[in-house]
Design a protein around this motif. Sequence first.
Motif, PDB file in Angstrom:
ATOM      1  N   LEU A  19     -13.461  26.526 -89.670  1.00 16.49           N
ATOM      2  CA  LEU A  19     -14.623  27.417 -89.740  1.00 16.49           C
ATOM      3  C   LEU A  19     -14.652  28.383 -88.558  1.00 16.49           C
ATOM      4  O   LEU A  19     -15.035  29.546 -88.704  1.00 16.49           O
ATOM      5  N   LEU A  20     -14.231  27.909 -87.381  1.00 16.48           N
ATOM      6  CA  LEU A  20     -14.209  28.764 -86.191  1.00 16.48           C
ATOM      7  C   LEU A  20     -13.283  29.960 -86.383  1.00 16.48           C
ATOM      8  O   LEU A  20     -13.619  31.082 -86.006  1.00 16.48           O
ATOM      9  N   GLY A  21     -12.115  29.705 -86.959  1.00 15.43           N
ATOM     10  CA  GLY A  21     -11.174  30.782 -87.220  1.00 15.43           C
ATOM     11  C   GLY A  21     -11.777  31.832 -88.143  1.00 15.43           C
ATOM     12  O   GLY A  21     -11.664  33.036 -87.907  1.00 15.43           O
ATOM     13  N   LYS A  22     -12.468  31.363 -89.193  1.00 14.67           N
ATOM     14  CA  LYS A  22     -13.120  32.287 -90.133  1.00 14.67           C
ATOM     15  C   LYS A  22     -14.194  33.124 -89.442  1.00 14.67           C
ATOM     16  O   LYS A  22     -14.350  34.317 -89.707  1.00 14.67           O
ATOM     17  N   LEU A  23     -14.953  32.485 -88.539  1.00 15.21           N
ATOM     18  CA  LEU A  23     -15.999  33.201 -87.805  1.00 15.21           C
ATOM     19  C   LEU A  23     -15.402  34.264 -86.890  1.00 15.21           C
ATOM     20  O   LEU A  23     -15.934  35.368 -86.781  1.00 15.21           O
ATOM     21  N   CYS A  24     -14.299  33.918 -86.231  1.00 17.63           N
ATOM     22  CA  CYS A  24     -13.625  34.894 -85.359  1.00 17.63           C
ATOM     23  C   CYS A  24     -13.173  36.098 -86.187  1.00 17.63           C
ATOM     24  O   CYS A  24     -13.324  37.251 -85.765  1.00 17.63           O
ATOM     25  N   GLU A  25     -12.621  35.836 -87.370  1.00 14.26           N
ATOM     26  CA  GLU A  25     -12.192  36.932 -88.245  1.00 14.26           C
ATOM     27  C   GLU A  25     -13.376  37.809 -88.631  1.00 14.26           C
ATOM     28  O   GLU A  25     -13.301  39.038 -88.571  1.00 14.26           O
ATOM     29  N   ALA A  26     -14.484  37.156 -88.985  1.00 17.09           N
ATOM     30  CA  ALA A  26     -15.677  37.913 -89.391  1.00 17.09           C
ATOM     31  C   ALA A  26     -16.224  38.757 -88.250  1.00 17.09           C
ATOM     32  O   ALA A  26     -16.776  39.838 -88.467  1.00 17.09           O
ATOM     33  N   GLN A  27     -16.068  38.270 -87.032  1.00 15.50           N
ATOM     34  CA  GLN A  27     -16.595  38.989 -85.858  1.00 15.50           C
ATOM     35  C   GLN A  27     -15.528  39.845 -85.169  1.00 15.50           C
ATOM     36  O   GLN A  27     -15.781  40.404 -84.109  1.00 15.50           O
ATOM     37  N   ASN A  28     -14.342  39.918 -85.778  1.00 18.29           N
ATOM     38  CA  ASN A  28     -13.240  40.674 -85.170  1.00 18.29           C
ATOM     39  C   ASN A  28     -12.905  40.208 -83.757  1.00 18.29           C
ATOM     40  O   ASN A  28     -12.629  41.017 -82.875  1.00 18.29           O
ATOM     41  N   ILE A  29     -12.956  38.897 -83.546  1.00 16.55           N
ATOM     42  CA  ILE A  29     -12.560  38.337 -82.250  1.00 16.55           C
ATOM     43  C   ILE A  29     -11.109  37.881 -82.376  1.00 16.55           C
ATOM     44  O   ILE A  29     -10.741  37.198 -83.335  1.00 16.55           O
ATOM     45  N   ASP A  30     -10.316  38.288 -81.418  1.00 20.37           N
ATOM     46  CA  ASP A  30      -8.913  37.886 -81.381  1.00 20.37           C
ATOM     47  C   ASP A  30      -8.844  36.385 -81.129  1.00 20.37           C
ATOM     48  O   ASP A  30      -9.522  35.872 -80.225  1.00 20.37           O
ATOM     49  N   TYR A  31      -8.071  35.650 -81.929  1.00 19.15           N
ATOM     50  CA  TYR A  31      -7.967  34.209 -81.719  1.00 19.15           C
ATOM     51  C   TYR A  31      -6.596  33.716 -82.158  1.00 19.15           C
ATOM     52  O   TYR A  31      -5.883  34.377 -82.916  1.00 19.15           O
ATOM     53  N   VAL A  32      -6.250  32.541 -81.666  1.00 18.09           N
ATOM     54  CA  VAL A  32      -5.009  31.898 -82.082  1.00 18.09           C
ATOM     55  C   VAL A  32      -5.249  30.391 -82.027  1.00 18.09           C
ATOM     56  O   VAL A  32      -6.065  29.908 -81.237  1.00 18.09           O
ATOM     57  N   TYR A  33      -4.580  29.674 -82.919  1.00 15.05           N
ATOM     58  CA  TYR A  33      -4.682  28.213 -82.884  1.00 15.05           C
ATOM     59  C   TYR A  33      -3.625  27.649 -81.944  1.00 15.05           C
ATOM     60  O   TYR A  33      -2.484  28.126 -81.931  1.00 15.05           O
TER      61      TYR A  33
END
Length: 295
Positions: A22-36
């Motif tokens: 869910l965190l990854g999806k939220l980052c995508e929705a907020q345009n936050i750069d993320y990586v697992y």
Amino acid sequence: MGSSDQAFKFLIYGRTGWIGGLLGKLCEAQNIDYVYGSGRLENRESLEADIASARPTHVFNAAGVTGRPNVDWCESHKVETIRTNVVGTLTLADVCREKGLVLINYATGCIFEYDAGHPLGSGIGFKEEDKPNFIGSFYSKTKAMVEDLLNNYENVCTLRVRMPISSDLSNPRNFITKITRYDKVVDIPNSMTILDELLPISIEMAKRNLTGIWNFTNPGVVSHNEILEMYREYIDPNFTWKNFTLEEQAKVIVAPRSNNELDATKLKQEFPELLPIKDSLIQYVFKPNRKTPAA
């Protein structure tokens, strides 16, 4: 999207987990750069390699062992539980501290149980600084130990999640989904965490560099029966269920379960928009899933 979000880069552990996903999806929705993260929590070198390659501004730990299908698993897999929940979490916190990074750690509030000072139905919840009083399950015991140790790390934000609920009613990890599938349920008021409302708040907490222990639940309590009554009202008018007592429940589970109210005042002061548990359930879970016409 504010251009400020470009300044953030999140490294998330728990890719295959419910909260991690869910965190990854939220980052995508907020345009936050993320990586697992791909490293194993208990392998320090692998964590250092992840951080070196991702160069994150914040780290989120949504990895950990809860046991499948439930925490009874931990009773017979004690070393595996320690390896991830204690050794792994502490290693990650230590590496993050060395690199000057805030770690948002999704922990558990299942380390308390109603007692004389916090009686069931009293509205007196356990506070952040209260000492855990429930070690009935090995899972809770390891979580209480690690929370106490992590509290010495000034870079760690510990979020005490309880009985997590999301609007995805098909997810077997969802507390609502679990109890609708049980033959019988106990009926006890508890603090719970509505992920649809609270996970975005945890991202905001990272942005604010908040640290320390936080009761990460909606204010107030809700009982199993109240949730199932809402389920019947909004989702399935033909839904029925049976209750049983704690004594009857004890015969079908290996480890006792935690029941408590956490005081969410600290979170509510930081995020005044935070909804009470029943309001949050209706707004974030039941209304979006509504099957039956409004009465």
